[in-house]
Design a protein around this motif. Sequence first.
Motif, short mmCIF file in Angstrom:
data_model
loop_
_atom_site.label_atom_id
_atom_site.label_comp_id
_atom_site.label_asym_id
_atom_site.label_seq_id
_atom_site.Cartn_x
_atom_site.Cartn_y
_atom_site.Cartn_z
N UNK A 1 -20.23 -7.73 31.60
CA UNK A 1 -19.18 -6.79 31.23
C UNK A 1 -17.83 -7.45 31.46
N UNK A 2 -16.77 -6.87 30.93
CA UNK A 2 -15.46 -7.48 31.13
C UNK A 2 -15.13 -7.63 32.61
N UNK A 3 -14.64 -8.81 32.99
CA UNK A 3 -14.19 -9.01 34.36
C UNK A 3 -12.86 -8.30 34.57
N UNK A 4 -11.96 -8.48 33.65
CA UNK A 4 -10.68 -7.78 33.60
C UNK A 4 -10.39 -7.52 32.12
N UNK A 5 -9.60 -6.51 31.83
CA UNK A 5 -9.33 -6.15 30.44
C UNK A 5 -8.14 -6.90 29.84
N UNK A 6 -7.38 -7.62 30.65
CA UNK A 6 -6.24 -8.35 30.11
C UNK A 6 -6.73 -9.49 29.19
N UNK A 7 -6.00 -9.78 28.11
CA UNK A 7 -6.44 -10.78 27.14
C UNK A 7 -6.72 -12.17 27.73
N UNK A 8 -6.01 -12.55 28.76
CA UNK A 8 -6.23 -13.87 29.35
C UNK A 8 -7.63 -14.01 29.95
N UNK B 1 -16.48 -12.95 32.27
CA UNK B 1 -17.27 -11.71 32.37
C UNK B 1 -17.82 -11.59 33.79
N UNK B 2 -18.18 -10.39 34.15
CA UNK B 2 -18.87 -10.13 35.41
C UNK B 2 -20.31 -9.79 35.08
N UNK B 3 -21.24 -10.35 35.84
CA UNK B 3 -22.65 -10.04 35.59
C UNK B 3 -23.19 -9.05 36.61
N UNK B 4 -24.21 -8.33 36.19
CA UNK B 4 -24.96 -7.43 37.06
C UNK B 4 -26.43 -7.62 36.76
N UNK B 5 -27.25 -7.58 37.79
CA UNK B 5 -28.70 -7.71 37.62
C UNK B 5 -29.38 -6.80 38.64
#
Length: 165
Positions: A78-85, A90-94
């Motif tokens: 999923x997005x790590x942060x929403x800023x364009x840079x 991404x951040x993962x989850x399991x």
Amino acid sequence: MSTRLTPADVTICACEEDHIAAITTIYAHHVLHGLASFEIELPSENDIRQRRLDIVSRNYPYLVAMCAGEVVGYAYASPYRLRPAYRYTAENSVYLHPAWSGCCIGRRLMSALLAECEARELRQIVAVIGDRANCASIGLHKSLGFREVGAVPSGSNLVAGSTAC
């Protein structure tokens, strides 16, 4: 659960709508019995459905591990942060069904997830591990090339890995 689990018994595939109930059940266990979720109240099946839709609508991977027709684990980015840079981060989850931990399913899910992230040009993957005592998750991530880059004094670890140089 089969006591003779082999890699051929588990299939990794894209998460579909009909997997949501099983995912909700797996996640509920982790909310109630661990710190990894960072949640204190159980999300409903509809909450999980909406979260999944948000993730896949942004073109992030959401995978399930299936064995004998049952969801035994899942992973997503999923997005790590929403800023364009941060668009390549991404951040993962399991999460695994507790009866299936220790069967290398987490490694299979994460390996497939990292390959999907790389195919989508996500180059930096971050794992926020909610409990320093979660040796299984820390070990899994480190074995896949993640390295610890920070720790929150209250107990969280921040580990990051790259899918490309």
